[in-house]
Design a protein around this motif. Structure first.
Motif, PDB file in Angstrom:
ATOM      1  N   VAL A 285      -3.360   8.089   0.606  1.00 24.37           N
ATOM      2  CA  VAL A 285      -4.823   8.184   0.628  1.00 24.37           C
ATOM      3  C   VAL A 285      -5.238   9.358   1.519  1.00 24.37           C
ATOM      4  CG1 VAL A 285      -6.953   6.927   1.129  1.00 24.37           C
ATOM      5  CG2 VAL A 285      -4.882   5.654   0.464  1.00 24.37           C
ATOM      6  N   ALA A 286      -6.209  10.144   1.075  1.00 26.25           N
ATOM      7  CA  ALA A 286      -6.712  11.234   1.920  1.00 26.25           C
ATOM      8  C   ALA A 286      -7.285  10.656   3.203  1.00 26.25           C
ATOM      9  CB  ALA A 286      -7.805  12.005   1.180  1.00 26.25           C
ATOM     10  N   ASP A 287      -6.931  11.253   4.334  1.00 29.09           N
ATOM     11  CA  ASP A 287      -7.484  10.793   5.613  1.00 29.09           C
ATOM     12  C   ASP A 287      -8.868  11.381   5.856  1.00 29.09           C
ATOM     13  OD1 ASP A 287      -5.328   9.209   6.327  1.00 29.09           O
ATOM     14  OD2 ASP A 287      -4.250  10.883   7.238  1.00 29.09           O
TER      15      ASP A 287
ATOM     16  N   THR B 152     -12.014   9.289   6.102  1.00 28.53           N
ATOM     17  CA  THR B 152     -12.187   8.225   5.103  1.00 28.53           C
ATOM     18  C   THR B 152     -11.897   6.895   5.793  1.00 28.53           C
ATOM     19  OG1 THR B 152      -9.865   8.388   4.502  1.00 28.53           O
ATOM     20  CG2 THR B 152     -11.421   9.697   3.196  1.00 28.53           C
ATOM     21  N   LYS B 153     -12.209   5.798   5.109  1.00 32.04           N
ATOM     22  CA  LYS B 153     -11.857   4.491   5.668  1.00 32.04           C
ATOM     23  C   LYS B 153     -10.374   4.251   5.466  1.00 32.04           C
ATOM     24  CE  LYS B 153     -14.856   0.937   5.466  1.00 32.04           C
ATOM     25  NZ  LYS B 153     -15.873   0.005   4.926  1.00 32.04           N
ATOM     26  N   ASP B 154      -9.711   3.696   6.468  1.00 29.78           N
ATOM     27  CA  ASP B 154      -8.295   3.340   6.344  1.00 29.78           C
ATOM     28  C   ASP B 154      -8.214   2.030   5.555  1.00 29.78           C
ATOM     29  OD1 ASP B 154      -5.681   2.472   6.664  1.00 29.78           O
ATOM     30  OD2 ASP B 154      -5.523   3.301   8.678  1.00 29.78           O
ATOM     31  N   ILE B 155      -7.736   2.101   4.342  1.00 35.39           N
ATOM     32  CA  ILE B 155      -7.756   0.918   3.467  1.00 35.39           C
ATOM     33  C   ILE B 155      -6.781  -0.138   4.000  1.00 35.39           C
ATOM     34  CG2 ILE B 155      -7.605   0.096   1.092  1.00 35.39           C
ATOM     35  CD1 ILE B 155      -7.899   3.030   0.196  1.00 35.39           C
ATOM     36  N   LEU B 156      -5.542   0.290   4.254  1.00 36.19           N
ATOM     37  CA  LEU B 156      -4.549  -0.653   4.796  1.00 36.19           C
ATOM     38  C   LEU B 156      -5.027  -1.211   6.134  1.00 36.19           C
ATOM     39  CD1 LEU B 156      -1.726  -1.980   4.788  1.00 36.19           C
ATOM     40  CD2 LEU B 156      -0.824   0.130   5.785  1.00 36.19           C
TER      41      LEU B 156
ATOM     42  N   LYS C  22       2.242   1.751  13.645  1.00 41.92           N
ATOM     43  CA  LYS C  22       1.404   1.454  12.469  1.00 41.92           C
ATOM     44  C   LYS C  22       1.493  -0.025  12.096  1.00 41.92           C
ATOM     45  CE  LYS C  22       1.282   6.085  10.597  1.00 41.92           C
ATOM     46  NZ  LYS C  22       1.876   7.110   9.751  1.00 41.92           N
TER      47      LYS C  22
ATOM     48  N   GLY D 174       2.907  -1.888   4.310  1.00 38.40           N
ATOM     49  CA  GLY D 174       2.384  -0.524   4.317  1.00 38.40           C
ATOM     50  C   GLY D 174       3.519   0.473   4.298  1.00 38.40           C
ATOM     51  N   PHE D 175       3.179   1.719   4.034  1.00 35.14           N
ATOM     52  CA  PHE D 175       4.135   2.822   4.130  1.00 35.14           C
ATOM     53  C   PHE D 175       3.767   3.672   5.330  1.00 35.14           C
ATOM     54  CE2 PHE D 175       7.021   3.251   0.451  1.00 35.14           C
ATOM     55  CZ  PHE D 175       6.671   2.099  -0.215  1.00 35.14           C
ATOM     56  N   ALA D 176       4.732   4.411   5.862  1.00 32.44           N
ATOM     57  CA  ALA D 176       4.449   5.360   6.934  1.00 32.44           C
ATOM     58  C   ALA D 176       5.148   6.661   6.587  1.00 32.44           C
ATOM     59  CB  ALA D 176       4.939   4.826   8.270  1.00 32.44           C
ATOM     60  N   ALA D 177       4.349   7.709   6.425  1.00 34.67           N
ATOM     61  CA  ALA D 177       4.906   9.041   6.176  1.00 34.67           C
ATOM     62  C   ALA D 177       4.994   9.739   7.527  1.00 34.67           C
ATOM     63  CB  ALA D 177       3.978   9.807   5.230  1.00 34.67           C
TER      64      ALA D 177
ATOM     65  N   PHE E 115       0.849  -1.203   0.000  1.00 33.52           N
ATOM     66  CA  PHE E 115       0.000   0.000   0.000  1.00 33.52           C
ATOM     67  C   PHE E 115       0.878   1.245   0.000  1.00 33.52           C
ATOM     68  CE2 PHE E 115      -4.381  -1.543   0.690  1.00 33.52           C
ATOM     69  CZ  PHE E 115      -4.118  -2.893   0.817  1.00 33.52           C
ATOM     70  N   ALA E 116       1.202   1.728  -1.200  1.00 34.80           N
ATOM     71  CA  ALA E 116       2.069   2.900  -1.324  1.00 34.80           C
ATOM     72  C   ALA E 116       1.276   4.175  -1.590  1.00 34.80           C
ATOM     73  CB  ALA E 116       3.071   2.671  -2.459  1.00 34.80           C
ATOM     74  N   ALA E 117      -0.045   4.077  -1.707  1.00 37.57           N
ATOM     75  CA  ALA E 117      -0.853   5.264  -2.015  1.00 37.57           C
ATOM     76  C   ALA E 117      -0.867   6.237  -0.847  1.00 37.57           C
ATOM     77  CB  ALA E 117      -2.281   4.843  -2.353  1.00 37.57           C
TER      78      ALA E 117
END
Ligand code: CTP
Length: 207
Positions: free
Chosen positions: A89-91, A116-120, A150, A135-138, A85-87
């Motif tokens: 995504v808007a939270d 929004t729903k957390d896809i990951l 996470k 997953g990614f973590a920014a 999951f590298a997108a």
């Protein structure tokens, strides 16, 4: 193996001519899709809007909003062996996008946003995915500790953590430096082209 990759930003509509988005270019996710295809995997790329070419040999589903990305992931994830999951995504998304263009009126304008729903975060719990989950973590501070939170909260096998406060790596650049946070260890991936990090991530699938 069959691999699902999410990439790019999402676009959350405010009215018919405006949207909320972020600085994600999609480069990291597209590099992963390309590297995985070259490694012989069957790749489905689900991506928000980017200016990138879809890598040859990759199945592709374009989406715009976080809700559309969730629906596409939920439909295809159960048949995958691994997912990355590298997108970005808007939270949050506008609670009620205006049907007509919002007219200029007062000096201030408030916009109500809803989560929004957390896809990951739904991959294991709601979608029931049992494959290898990345997953990614920014992050901008306490990178390893936040990434490890996470990893546990979203039940991942691996989190790729980026320091997004640095302008030389991460969002909209060609290079990345990352901490690879596994359940039992952490590895540093030194600054290198995103393509090199993509090859490293793909080599770890199922490790
Ligand atoms: N992610 C997702 N769906 C969302 C939000 C995030 O699938 N609605 C995924 C991203 O693709 C990424 C991971 O979750 O793989 C972490 O994203 P990040 O923005 O770092 O974390 P958040 O969970 O949004 O938490 P916060 O913004 O509070 O740090």
């Amino acid at each position: 193996m069959k691999l699902l990759v999410t990439a790019g930003p999402t676009r959350e509509p405010v009215d018919p001519v405006r949207y909320l988005t972020n600085r994600s270019s999609g480069k990291m996710g597209y590099a992963i899709a390309d590297a995985a295809t070259h490694a012989g995997h069957h790749v489905l790329l689900i991506s928000g809007p980017t200016s990138l070419d879809v890598p040859a040999g990759v199945d592709f589903i374009p989406v715009e909003t976080a809700a559309e990305m969730y629906a596409a992931v939920a439909a295809y994830l159960p048949r995958m062996d691994a997912a990355i999951f590298a997108a970005a995504v808007a939270d949050y998304t506008p609670a009620e996008p205006a049907v007509q263009k919002i007219k200029k009126s007062g000096d201030c304008l408030s916009l109500e946003l809803v989560k929004t729903k957390d896809i990951l975060g739904s991959a294991r719990s709601e979608i029931g995915f049992t494959g290898f989950l990345v997953g990614f973590a920014a992050e901008t501070e306490n990178i390893e500790a936040n990434a490890r939170l996470k990893l546990v909260a979203k039940a991942c096998d691996l989190i790729i953590a980026n320091d997004v406060s640095r302008s030389d790596i991460g969002f909209d650049t060609h290079e990345n430096e990352a901490l690879l946070v596994f359940t039992d260890r952490t590895e540093l991936f030194p600054k290198a082209p995103k393509h090199d990090l993509a090859i490293r991530i793909v080599s770890m699938l199922g490790e």
